[in-house]
Design a protein around this motif. Structure first.
Motif, mmCIF file in Angstrom:
data_model
loop_
_atom_site.group_PDB
_atom_site.id
_atom_site.type_symbol
_atom_site.label_atom_id
_atom_site.label_comp_id
_atom_site.label_asym_id
_atom_site.label_seq_id
_atom_site.Cartn_x
_atom_site.Cartn_y
_atom_site.Cartn_z
ATOM 1 N N GLY A 195 46.983 106.950 96.245
ATOM 2 C CA GLY A 195 47.491 107.964 97.162
ATOM 3 C C GLY A 195 47.161 109.366 96.680
ATOM 4 O O GLY A 195 46.665 109.562 95.560
ATOM 5 N N GLU A 196 47.414 110.340 97.536
ATOM 6 C CA GLU A 196 47.282 111.747 97.188
ATOM 7 C C GLU A 196 48.564 112.439 97.628
ATOM 8 O O GLU A 196 49.019 112.244 98.761
ATOM 9 C CB GLU A 196 46.066 112.374 97.880
ATOM 10 N N TYR A 197 49.122 113.243 96.738
ATOM 11 C CA TYR A 197 50.434 113.827 96.974
ATOM 12 C C TYR A 197 50.396 115.327 96.704
ATOM 13 O O TYR A 197 49.841 115.775 95.701
ATOM 14 C CB TYR A 197 51.478 113.145 96.085
ATOM 15 N N GLN A 198 51.019 116.088 97.605
ATOM 16 C CA GLN A 198 51.070 117.533 97.465
ATOM 17 C C GLN A 198 52.359 117.959 96.779
ATOM 18 O O GLN A 198 53.412 117.348 96.998
ATOM 19 C CB GLN A 198 51.005 118.193 98.843
ATOM 20 N N PHE A 199 52.262 119.041 96.001
ATOM 21 C CA PHE A 199 53.448 119.551 95.320
ATOM 22 C C PHE A 199 53.238 121.004 94.910
ATOM 23 O O PHE A 199 52.123 121.506 94.874
ATOM 24 C CB PHE A 199 53.783 118.698 94.091
ATOM 25 N N ARG A 200 54.346 121.642 94.564
ATOM 26 C CA ARG A 200 54.364 122.978 93.959
ATOM 27 C C ARG A 200 55.613 123.063 93.106
ATOM 28 O O ARG A 200 56.537 122.270 93.243
ATOM 29 C CB ARG A 200 54.417 124.085 95.016
ATOM 30 N N TYR A 201 55.644 124.050 92.240
ATOM 31 C CA TYR A 201 56.829 124.317 91.432
ATOM 32 C C TYR A 201 57.551 125.531 91.998
ATOM 33 O O TYR A 201 56.921 126.478 92.476
ATOM 34 C CB TYR A 201 56.441 124.587 89.982
ATOM 35 N N LEU A 202 58.879 125.513 91.916
ATOM 36 C CA LEU A 202 59.701 126.611 92.403
ATOM 37 C C LEU A 202 60.567 127.118 91.257
ATOM 38 O O LEU A 202 61.368 126.362 90.699
ATOM 39 C CB LEU A 202 60.573 126.137 93.575
ATOM 40 N N LEU A 203 60.384 128.391 90.900
ATOM 41 C CA LEU A 203 61.149 128.997 89.812
ATOM 42 C C LEU A 203 62.242 129.884 90.388
ATOM 43 O O LEU A 203 61.983 130.719 91.261
ATOM 44 C CB LEU A 203 60.245 129.845 88.918
ATOM 45 N N ASP A 204 63.444 129.708 89.873
ATOM 46 C CA ASP A 204 64.598 130.528 90.264
ATOM 47 C C ASP A 204 64.745 130.664 91.779
ATOM 48 O O ASP A 204 65.108 131.721 92.291
ATOM 49 C CB ASP A 204 64.512 131.913 89.607
ATOM 50 N N ILE A 217 44.883 122.536 98.055
ATOM 51 C CA ILE A 217 44.585 122.564 99.479
ATOM 52 C C ILE A 217 45.467 123.619 100.152
ATOM 53 O O ILE A 217 46.623 123.802 99.765
ATOM 54 C CB ILE A 217 44.768 121.179 100.131
ATOM 55 N N PRO A 218 44.929 124.311 101.162
ATOM 56 C CA PRO A 218 45.715 125.321 101.873
ATOM 57 C C PRO A 218 46.971 124.699 102.480
ATOM 58 O O PRO A 218 46.942 123.584 102.989
ATOM 59 C CB PRO A 218 44.768 125.819 102.967
ATOM 60 N N ASN A 219 48.081 125.441 102.414
ATOM 61 C CA ASN A 219 49.343 124.890 102.899
ATOM 62 C C ASN A 219 49.810 125.479 104.227
ATOM 63 O O ASN A 219 50.902 125.170 104.688
ATOM 64 C CB ASN A 219 50.437 125.041 101.843
ATOM 65 N N GLY A 220 49.030 126.361 104.833
ATOM 66 C CA GLY A 220 49.430 126.925 106.114
ATOM 67 C C GLY A 220 50.317 128.152 105.998
ATOM 68 O O GLY A 220 50.702 128.741 106.999
ATOM 69 N N TYR A 221 50.667 128.535 104.771
ATOM 70 C CA TYR A 221 51.489 129.725 104.542
ATOM 71 C C TYR A 221 50.708 130.789 103.775
ATOM 72 O O TYR A 221 51.283 131.660 103.134
ATOM 73 C CB TYR A 221 52.762 129.362 103.771
ATOM 74 N N GLY A 222 49.378 130.663 103.784
ATOM 75 C CA GLY A 222 48.548 131.642 103.099
ATOM 76 C C GLY A 222 48.363 131.374 101.619
ATOM 77 O O GLY A 222 47.820 132.205 100.899
ATOM 78 N N GLU A 223 48.841 130.248 101.147
ATOM 79 C CA GLU A 223 48.695 129.876 99.736
ATOM 80 C C GLU A 223 48.187 128.440 99.663
ATOM 81 O O GLU A 223 47.945 127.804 100.681
ATOM 82 C CB GLU A 223 50.031 130.021 99.013
ATOM 83 N N ASP A 224 48.046 127.935 98.447
ATOM 84 C CA ASP A 224 47.588 126.559 98.244
ATOM 85 C C ASP A 224 48.701 125.694 97.674
ATOM 86 O O ASP A 224 49.531 126.174 96.901
ATOM 87 C CB ASP A 224 46.406 126.520 97.265
ATOM 88 N N ASN A 225 48.679 124.420 98.051
ATOM 89 C CA ASN A 225 49.497 123.412 97.395
ATOM 90 C C ASN A 225 48.654 122.705 96.362
ATOM 91 O O ASN A 225 47.421 122.618 96.492
ATOM 92 C CB ASN A 225 49.995 122.371 98.405
ATOM 93 N N CYS A 226 49.275 122.180 95.348
ATOM 94 C CA CYS A 226 48.601 121.341 94.361
ATOM 95 C C CYS A 226 48.496 119.931 94.936
ATOM 96 O O CYS A 226 49.322 119.511 95.735
ATOM 97 C CB CYS A 226 49.406 121.272 93.075
ATOM 98 N N LEU A 227 47.501 119.208 94.480
ATOM 99 C CA LEU A 227 47.310 117.828 94.897
ATOM 100 C C LEU A 227 47.148 116.973 93.648
ATOM 101 O O LEU A 227 46.379 117.321 92.749
ATOM 102 C CB LEU A 227 46.061 117.710 95.781
ATOM 103 N N VAL A 228 47.901 115.880 93.587
ATOM 104 C CA VAL A 228 47.742 114.914 92.507
ATOM 105 C C VAL A 228 47.322 113.589 93.156
ATOM 106 O O VAL A 228 47.865 113.188 94.183
ATOM 107 C CB VAL A 228 49.022 114.751 91.653
ATOM 108 N N SER A 229 46.322 112.956 92.552
ATOM 109 C CA SER A 229 45.793 111.710 93.069
ATOM 110 C C SER A 229 46.202 110.561 92.156
ATOM 111 O O SER A 229 46.202 110.707 90.936
ATOM 112 C CB SER A 229 44.262 111.808 93.132
ATOM 113 N N THR A 230 46.521 109.415 92.757
ATOM 114 C CA THR A 230 46.857 108.233 91.954
ATOM 115 C C THR A 230 45.774 107.174 92.072
ATOM 116 O O THR A 230 46.032 105.987 91.891
ATOM 117 C CB THR A 230 48.228 107.663 92.352
ATOM 118 N N HIS A 231 44.553 107.609 92.389
ATOM 119 C CA HIS A 231 43.403 106.699 92.369
ATOM 120 C C HIS A 231 42.979 106.514 90.924
ATOM 121 O O HIS A 231 42.939 107.466 90.156
ATOM 122 C CB HIS A 231 42.236 107.276 93.180
ATOM 123 N N GLN A 232 42.634 105.314 90.553
ATOM 124 C CA GLN A 232 42.242 105.060 89.173
ATOM 125 C C GLN A 232 40.769 105.257 88.959
ATOM 126 O O GLN A 232 39.943 105.117 89.773
ATOM 127 C CB GLN A 232 42.641 103.647 88.753
#
Length: 99
Positions: A61-70, A84-99
């Motif tokens: 799979g491929e999963y999007q994420f970001r970190y949120l501080l305070d 990948i672009p997230n639609g809010y003018g910034e990028d999301n991180c993507l982690v893949s679980t393909h081996q």
């Protein structure tokens, strides 16, 4: 840093998200599609500025994420598999679980 542990007998991957953050931040959460985009607190590693979160995610799979501080400052992981672009003018991180 992101580390992945693949299991031979399971259809899931243990993914550890690890983030060194500025000492001025006191509340660190991961926000991800596999968490329904709800902030999940990360655990502080004793005597350090590192926070960790572990998740077991389905293989291939491929999963999007970001970190949120305070609850107000977004941060991306410099070691993400992709961005990948997230639609809010910034990028999301993507982690893949393909081996």
């Amino acid at each position: 840093m992101i580390s992945k542990r693949f299991f031979k007998t399971k259809d899931e991957v243990e993914v550890t998200f690890e983030l060194d953050i500025p000492e001025t931040a006191s509340d660190v959460a991961i926000v991800a599609d596999f968490l329904d985009w709800q902030p999940e607190p990360m655990k502080k590693v004793a005597k350090s500025s590192t926070y960790k979160y572990k998740a077991r995610l389905p293989k291939d799979g491929e999963y999007q994420f970001r970190y949120l501080l305070d609850e107000g400052q977004w941060m991306n992981d410099p070691n993400a598999d992709q961005y990948i672009p997230n639609g809010y003018g910034e990028d999301n991180c993507l982690v893949s679980t393909h081996q």
